[in-house]
Design an enzyme around this catalytic site. Structure first.
Site, PDB file in Angstrom:
ATOM      1  CB  CYS A 117      32.645  50.837  41.492  1.00  0.00           C
ATOM      2  SG  CYS A 117      31.458  51.921  40.722  1.00  0.00           S
ATOM      3  CD  GLU A 152      40.054  34.763  34.197  1.00  0.00           C
ATOM      4  OE1 GLU A 152      39.617  34.700  35.361  1.00  0.00           O
ATOM      5  OE2 GLU A 152      40.461  33.772  33.570  1.00  0.00           O
ATOM      6  CB  CYS A 157      29.416  47.928  40.355  1.00  0.00           C
ATOM      7  SG  CYS A 157      29.384  49.002  41.808  1.00  0.00           S
ATOM      8  CB  CYS A 159      27.649  51.733  43.949  1.00  0.00           C
ATOM      9  SG  CYS A 159      28.308  52.557  42.503  1.00  0.00           S
ATOM     10  CD  GLU A 311      44.907  33.169  33.226  1.00  0.00           C
ATOM     11  OE1 GLU A 311      44.338  32.306  33.927  1.00  0.00           O
ATOM     12  OE2 GLU A 311      44.856  34.380  33.470  1.00  0.00           O
ATOM     13  CE  LYS A 360      49.238  27.412  51.126  1.00  0.00           C
ATOM     14  NZ  LYS A 360      48.038  28.247  51.289  1.00  0.00           N
ATOM     15  CG  PHE A 361      48.850  23.604  47.287  1.00  0.00           C
ATOM     16  CD1 PHE A 361      50.195  23.256  47.407  1.00  0.00           C
ATOM     17  CD2 PHE A 361      48.141  23.916  48.431  1.00  0.00           C
ATOM     18  CE1 PHE A 361      50.816  23.215  48.650  1.00  0.00           C
ATOM     19  CE2 PHE A 361      48.757  23.874  49.673  1.00  0.00           C
ATOM     20  CZ  PHE A 361      50.099  23.522  49.784  1.00  0.00           C
TER      21      PHE A 361
HETATM   22  C1  GAL Z   1      42.179  32.432  36.026  1.00  0.00           C
HETATM   23  C2  GAL Z   1      42.808  33.732  36.496  1.00  0.00           C
HETATM   24  C3  GAL Z   1      44.217  33.488  37.029  1.00  0.00           C
HETATM   25  C4  GAL Z   1      44.217  32.340  37.989  1.00  0.00           C
HETATM   26  C5  GAL Z   1      43.623  31.122  37.324  1.00  0.00           C
HETATM   27  C6  GAL Z   1      43.571  29.894  38.202  1.00  0.00           C
HETATM   28  O1  GAL Z   1      40.811  32.520  35.839  1.00  0.00           O
HETATM   29  O2  GAL Z   1      42.890  34.656  35.450  1.00  0.00           O
HETATM   30  O3  GAL Z   1      44.693  34.657  37.625  1.00  0.00           O
HETATM   31  O4  GAL Z   1      43.481  32.689  39.120  1.00  0.00           O
HETATM   32  O5  GAL Z   1      42.289  31.419  36.951  1.00  0.00           O
HETATM   33  O6  GAL Z   1      43.033  28.802  37.490  1.00  0.00           O
END
Ligand code: GAL
Length: 676
Positions: A117, A152, A157, A159, A311, A360-361
């Site tokens: 929050c 991200e 929220c 509340c 990313e 993990k994958f």
């Molecule tokens: C993004 C996130 C990462 C990871 C990734 C997986 O949106 O910032 O931490 O979760 O997705 O694709």
């Protein structure tokens, strides 16, 4: 080293050594492998709060000290994150109010991430303390090149504290309850408030139909979030003010108005996860590429400057319906696409695969085998090499003469208004359809907000610009008057910033697009919604196309409102495309109108992709927008120019030939060429 002094593109990704604290051998392997893969930058600490503060007030920085030092010794830059996207369990146990309350007013239990929050004082205090500790220790560390706030941001929220803050926000915005009632049209269904205290934020089991309220709650939450961003920013800059601050943006419709948020950040970063090769949602490779390009151009246009691809998946993300490997060539192509659209980095999620929990994958540069002897690792290393070759392009600008408006608030208003059709997903896809048509015509494109400076463009497209702020009509008018080309489409200029429909009187009738009838030389009289499987034929330059979703019935408006524009007696719009079916057959489906020194086009319907492509081809030529090739009609290829360097990228498995610099260049399947 300062971020802007780094002489090469950043290449690397999210690195979570906090998951391997008992394995110093792994850290050693990582550094060796990073060097092999041409990695020069890692994002660290994003979810590391419990490793940094395992108990309240007990801090453990030794591991991060060692990491920062060894990265520096090995020539690897660090983007250091604040850990505020997730929190240690002790915090939620002791201070349950840090957890977010959903729209049904149910507070979440401890778990997950990005679910706190922003109003909670204790949450803010805890974040400030850890951020300042990070700043105290690392703000002047030579490995640090950028701060990465949280991860991200998204969601709202609901509340009690947020509701109370919202009421304060409303008092400030409207002053009196009478004013709010007027602006909310609250007489409808007996909603007239007698006091600000009666106002409850929107809820599935409460208020959902007072559109001004919903828009305002979203605005309020964005202001709250930006205040939180400012708090985090001040904390990390406390002990070293000259490090740039960013956060990773990820989804253009996730509750965050990035256009506003960008003003609180020094740099823009974007996370990109196209569903390459996956036909489950019927999207083609081309559509994936257009989708990625659209978000890159949006990210770049937020500051009209290079952005960071923070990313991307080096191989296959694990959260998709089907997890398809990146086919040979796609990793290079998709990475270069980001650079072509203005990125200064290719960063991955993630460097090394976790061993446990939900991701993990998820694809990583280093998989569970730990060897580096994989196709993915080799693909990543090739990208590292290619980025080195292109180093001189880092920081270089990208200039577009054409732009598409994607306005966050406009979209929220479109998605909530009730009319035209029940399924509103069309409106989410619409700006992208126009963007795609421009890409197919091989021009650089920006994706901008409605409040952006239009004067830098020759042609601006505004698909369904439904919500007009007080100055919107005037800004469009001046742009056209001064020589710009503006393309507006159906469902535009219908409501004000509180989502109240514009309304006229007998003496001053009101027709869409609001305040611009003289600029477009027409007025909209009725709007016909089509079913999903319906279309109406329209004729444009002797060819038939399909109008879909929305057909407006317009009538020419000669010189309407011309006294103010000084173009008294101006002719009405020239009809360019004509409906050929239904009771409105023979009336105008698209029109052009000269106004001042410029030209205004109005597309009264939404039409199929081929129409958009052909229409923009003519409009771009008339506006004198620079094309990047003489080739026309080559499918699956994106061309982009960055500071004089041309990137030609083929998103098909089949070869494509395109003319570049006076010669025919054949791009193999998933192939590219860089010229300049
Ligand atoms: C993004 C996130 C990462 C990871 C990734 C997986 O949106 O910032 O931490 O979760 O997705 O694709």
């Amino acid at each position: 080293m300062k971020l802007d002094e780094i002489p090469e593109f950043l290449h690397g990704g999210d690195y979570n050594p906090d998951q391997w604290l008992d394995r110093p051998d792994i850290l050693e392997d990582d550094i060796r492998l990073m060097k092999q893969a041409g990695v020069n930058c890692v994002s660290v600490g994003i979810f590391a709060w419990s490793a940094l503060e395992p108990q309240e007030g007990v801090f453990r920085f030794e591991w991060l000290d060692r990491l920062m030092d060894s990265m520096y010794e090995n020539g690897i830059h660090v983007i250091l994150a604040t850990p505020s996207a997730a929190r240690p369990p002790w915090m939620a146990k002791k201070y349950p109010e840090v957890m977010r309350t959903d729209a049904n007013r149910v507070r979440q239990l401890y778990g997950g991430r990005e679910n706190h929050c922003e109003s909670s004082k204790i949450w803010r205090e805890k974040v400030r303390i850890i951020d300042e500790e990070l700043s105290r220790r690392y703000a002047r560390h030579p490995a640090l090149v950028m701060w990465h706030l949280s991860n991200e941001f998204y969601g709202h929220c609901y509340c009690e504290t947020c509701a109370a803050n919202f009421r304060k926000w409303l008092r400030h915005r409207y002053g009196t309850i009478e004013n709010l009632n007027r602006k909310y049209w609250s007489a409808f269904w007996s909603h007239g408030y007698s006091d600000f205290d009666e106002i409850e934020p929107p809820a599935p089991n409460g208020e959902r139909q007072l559109h001004a309220l919903t828009l305002d709650y979203d605005r309020f939450w964005n202001d709250l979030l930006n205040d939180f961003v400012e708090m985090e920013k001040a904390a990390v800059l406390k002990y070293g003010p000259d490090v740039p601050v960013t956060t990773n943006m990820h989804n253009m419709n996730c509750g965050v108005d990035y256009y506003k948020q960008a003003k609180h950040l020094d740099r823009i970063s974007w996370d990109s996860y196209p569903r390459w090769h996956c036909q489950a949602d019927k999207s083609t490779e081309w559509e994936n590429a257009v989708g990625a390009g659209f978000t890159f151009d949006y990210a770049r246009s937020l500051k009209h400057a290079p952005f960071y691809l923070m990313e991307s998946a080096p191989s296959v993300p694990s959260q998709f319906e089907f997890c398809k490997l990146k086919r040979p060539g796609m990793h290079m192509l998709s990475s270069l696409q980001a650079i072509a659209h203005g990125a200064d980095s290719v960063q991955y999620f993630q460097w090394r695969k976790s061993r446990g929990a939900v991701e993990k994958f998820h694809g990583a540069v280093v998989s569970h085998d730990g060897s580096g002897d994989t196709r993915v690792f080799r693909d990543v290393s090739e990208v590292g090499q290619k980025l080195k070759e292109l180093s001189w392009l880092k920081g270089r600008p990208e200039i577009s003469e054409a732009a598409v408006i994607y306005d966050y608030e406009n979209l929220q208003a479109l998605l909530q208004q009730v009319g035209l059709r029940r399924d509103k997903s069309f409106f989410e896809k619409l700006p992208r359809a126009h963007y795609e048509a421009l890409l197919k015509n091989f021009v650089n494109v920006d994706v901008i907000g409605a409040e952006d400076d239009l004067s830098r463009y020759k042609l601006v497209a505004a698909p369904a610009l439904y919500l007009f702020r007080p100055d919107t009509a005037q800004r469009i008018r001046s742009f056209v008057e001064q020589g710009g080309t503006f393309v507006m489409t159906c469902y535009s200029g219908l409501a004000d910033e509180n989502d109240l429909a514009f309304a006229g009187t007998l003496s001053r009738p009101e027709f869409a697009p609001h305040g611009l009838n003289d600029v477009f030389g027409l007025r909209v009289k009725e709007i016909d919604g089509l079913c999903d499987d319906e279309y109406r034929e329209i004729e444009y330059r002797g060819k038939l196309y399909k109008a879909l979703v929305c057909c407006e019935l317009t009538e020419p408006a000669a010189g309407a409102g011309s006294e103010t524009s000084g173009t008294a007696g101006a002719a009405p719009a020239r009809c360019l495309a004509v409906y050929r079916q239904d009771f409105y057959s023979g009336t105008c489906a698209a029109a052009e109108h000269d106004f001042g020194k410029g030209r205004a086009y109005y597309m009264a319907c939404h039409a199929e992709a081929d129409f958009l492509r052909d229409f923009y081809s003519d409009a771009l030529d008339a506006a004198g927008v620079k094309r990047l090739t003489e080739s026309r009609g080559v499918g699956d290829v994106i061309l982009r120019e960055r500071d004089g360097v041309l990137f030609a990228m083929n998103f098909s498995t089949q070869p494509r030939t395109v003319r570049i610099g006076g010669r025919d260049v054949t791009l193999p399947g998933y192939g590219y060429e860089i010229v300049g």
